[in-house]
Write a protein that holds these residues in place. Structure first.
Motif, mmCIF file in Angstrom:
data_model
loop_
_atom_site.group_PDB
_atom_site.id
_atom_site.type_symbol
_atom_site.label_atom_id
_atom_site.label_comp_id
_atom_site.label_asym_id
_atom_site.label_seq_id
_atom_site.Cartn_x
_atom_site.Cartn_y
_atom_site.Cartn_z
ATOM 1 N N GLU A 177 -6.052 57.357 35.932
ATOM 2 C CA GLU A 177 -6.743 56.219 35.257
ATOM 3 C C GLU A 177 -8.116 56.955 34.714
ATOM 4 O O GLU A 177 -9.118 56.504 35.576
ATOM 5 C CB GLU A 177 -6.709 55.001 35.717
ATOM 6 C CG GLU A 177 -5.382 54.348 36.070
ATOM 7 C CD GLU A 177 -5.352 53.069 36.793
ATOM 8 O OE1 GLU A 177 -6.512 52.667 36.821
ATOM 9 O OE2 GLU A 177 -4.282 52.613 37.311
ATOM 10 N N PRO A 178 -8.323 57.521 33.572
ATOM 11 C CA PRO A 178 -9.371 58.141 33.236
ATOM 12 C C PRO A 178 -10.679 56.952 33.315
ATOM 13 O O PRO A 178 -10.468 55.813 32.621
ATOM 14 C CB PRO A 178 -9.443 58.779 31.822
ATOM 15 C CG PRO A 178 -7.775 59.124 31.961
ATOM 16 C CD PRO A 178 -7.149 57.873 32.688
ATOM 17 N N ASP A 179 -11.953 57.172 33.376
ATOM 18 C CA ASP A 179 -13.103 56.125 33.240
ATOM 19 C C ASP A 179 -13.662 56.498 32.193
ATOM 20 O O ASP A 179 -14.562 56.987 31.940
ATOM 21 C CB ASP A 179 -13.973 56.294 34.296
ATOM 22 C CG ASP A 179 -14.842 55.278 34.636
ATOM 23 O OD1 ASP A 179 -15.186 54.493 33.652
ATOM 24 O OD2 ASP A 179 -15.393 54.955 35.812
ATOM 25 N N VAL A 180 -13.113 55.529 31.191
ATOM 26 C CA VAL A 180 -13.680 55.656 29.588
ATOM 27 C C VAL A 180 -15.163 55.073 29.528
ATOM 28 O O VAL A 180 -15.956 55.761 28.870
ATOM 29 C CB VAL A 180 -12.827 54.778 28.617
ATOM 30 C CG1 VAL A 180 -13.546 54.931 27.248
ATOM 31 C CG2 VAL A 180 -11.351 55.172 28.374
ATOM 32 N N ALA A 181 -15.548 54.211 30.269
ATOM 33 C CA ALA A 181 -16.934 53.600 29.955
ATOM 34 C C ALA A 181 -17.848 54.558 30.871
ATOM 35 O O ALA A 181 -18.947 54.903 30.187
ATOM 36 C CB ALA A 181 -16.918 52.188 31.054
ATOM 37 N N ALA A 182 -17.371 55.329 31.979
ATOM 38 C CA ALA A 182 -18.329 56.205 32.475
ATOM 39 C C ALA A 182 -18.705 57.575 31.667
ATOM 40 O O ALA A 182 -19.700 57.929 31.265
ATOM 41 C CB ALA A 182 -17.819 56.473 33.703
ATOM 42 N N ALA A 183 -17.537 57.882 30.869
ATOM 43 C CA ALA A 183 -17.704 59.082 29.988
ATOM 44 C C ALA A 183 -18.661 58.828 28.740
ATOM 45 O O ALA A 183 -19.405 59.584 28.305
ATOM 46 C CB ALA A 183 -16.282 59.237 29.461
#
Length: 387
Positions: A177-183
């Motif tokens: 589950e990639p962290d879109v917000a952090a990226a």
């Protein structure tokens, strides 16, 4: 190096490009603890060097793709292989591991194996896609094959070639589950921005043929959404400089992009959709669960030959694994900015499509998830122990 041979074991490896450097580094992360004093050398990149690997020649010299493009550099590449061959025949490493780059490595492996040096190859050539006759050459060249796709096991079993499925190292590197917000926060993007990541390739030849069409595509999409954020990660300083040269030559410098050094995974994680050159990068995009369009251009002469050599209708790894066109592909003349822009707009705006793709890519991720570094390192140690 003969003196070093007395005091510590030698492992030789050759990786030919950025993706091979990453894959080899994962193997080394499992192998180095088991062989802490080993001299590990050959040809590799910066990620391999983080594990104490010594590159005797610049990896970029091998990063050439396409039949006729390789011919242009044949004398130099052949000279590098000859020098490395002579060196390895003298020092006789415990094992030689060719990481991808089959056109370079298989010929090297044949001669080493004939000299009694165990040889391994990490990542099967795409014999299930084209040039299936190479399985005979692989049998001649390789003592043991390391496989990264589960469907390859049966092919090698039937051919009588020892092989181990180790999973795909990217499946471990990339979170389920990639962290879109952090990226997006890392890149200074608004949380609710619409983001397109453009990846024309890591090889110089890929940049040469893909860049103009890819940026023209981005320009067309900006007309549909002037607020679209466009990310363009580059594999290194040489690629960045060449990209800028190509954009200036095509008079596309007015297209606003965030040109990035490295951080390709961050750029993918932050994206709503990705325009990506066919290759390992397309699998990376799938593991990040992102909608994408796969496209590829090459020298016209190479395309004329290669277009008749495929066994299946797909070239992108996500489509090959799914055995259907889960995402669009545009090759050579079909890779027009207009066609790619239309396809990408659907990927950017169709929520039901995005949900379906996320489910398919999550299943794909699970199928590739293994302790790759440990499994690969254990297989290498077995080959060394059986020497």
């Amino acid at each position: 190096m003969s003196e070093a041979k007395v005091t510590r074991p030698i492992v030789s490896m050759v990786a030919g490009e950025t993706s091979g450097d990453m894959l080899a580094a994962r193997l080394l992360s499992g192998l180095r603890p088991q062989l802490p004093q080993s001299l590990m050398h050959g040809i590799g990149g910066p990620r391999m060097m983080e594990h104490g690997f010594v590159s005797d020649f610049p990896m970029e010299k091998l990063s050439v793709r396409g039949l006729f493009e390789v011919l242009l550099h044949y004398r130099e590449i052949s000279g590098i292989r000859k020098k490395l061959m002579q060196q390895l025949l003298v020092e006789r490493p415990e094992v030689f591991i060719g990481v991808d780059a089959p056109d370079f490595n298989l010929d090297l492996e044949i001669q080493l194996k004939q000299a009694g040096i165990p040889t391994m190859h990490y990542i099967s050539p795409s014999i299930w896609a084209w040039r299936g006759g190479r399985i005979k050459k692989i049998a001649e060249a390789v003592s043991h094959m390391l496989l990264i796709f589960p469907f390859e096991e049966e092919i090698y079993r039937q051919a009588g070639i020892p092989a181990t499925y180790v999973g795909h190292p990217l499946a471990q590197v990339i979170p389920l589950e990639p962290d879109v917000a952090a990226a997006r926060e890392e890149l200074g993007l608004e949380p609710d921005a619409r983001v397109l990541t453009v990846m024309p390739g890591s090889r110089m030849s890929e940049l040469k043929y893909n860049t103009e069409a890819f940026i023209q595509t981005a320009k067309l999409l900006l007309k549909r959404d002037p607020h679209l954020q466009i990310l363009v990660p580059m594999a290194g300083a040489k690629q960045r400089a060449y990209y800028i040269e190509l954009v200036l030559r095509a008079e596309l410098e007015d297209v606003p992009v965030l040109l990035m050094d490295g951080k390709s995974h961050t750029a993918i994680a932050a994206a709503d959709a990705v325009l990506v050159a066919s290759g390992t990068a397309s699998l990376e995009v799938a593991l990040f669960k992102k909608p994408m369009v796969i496209a590829y251009k090459m020298m016209a002469a190479s395309w004329h030959v290669l277009k008749h050599m495929g066994y299946q209708p797909w070239v992108g790894l996500p489509n090959i694994m799914a055995e259907e066109f889960v995402v669009p592909e545009f090759l050579q003349h079909a890779a027009s900015p207009e066609a790619m822009a239309d396809a990408l707009w659907k990927q950017l705006t169709d929520d039901s499509l995005r949900t379906r793709l996320q489910t398919r890519f999550t299943d794909m991720h699970h199928s590739l998830l293994r302790d790759t570094a440990q499994l690969a390192a254990d297989a290498v140690m077995r080959v060394i122990d059986n020497k």
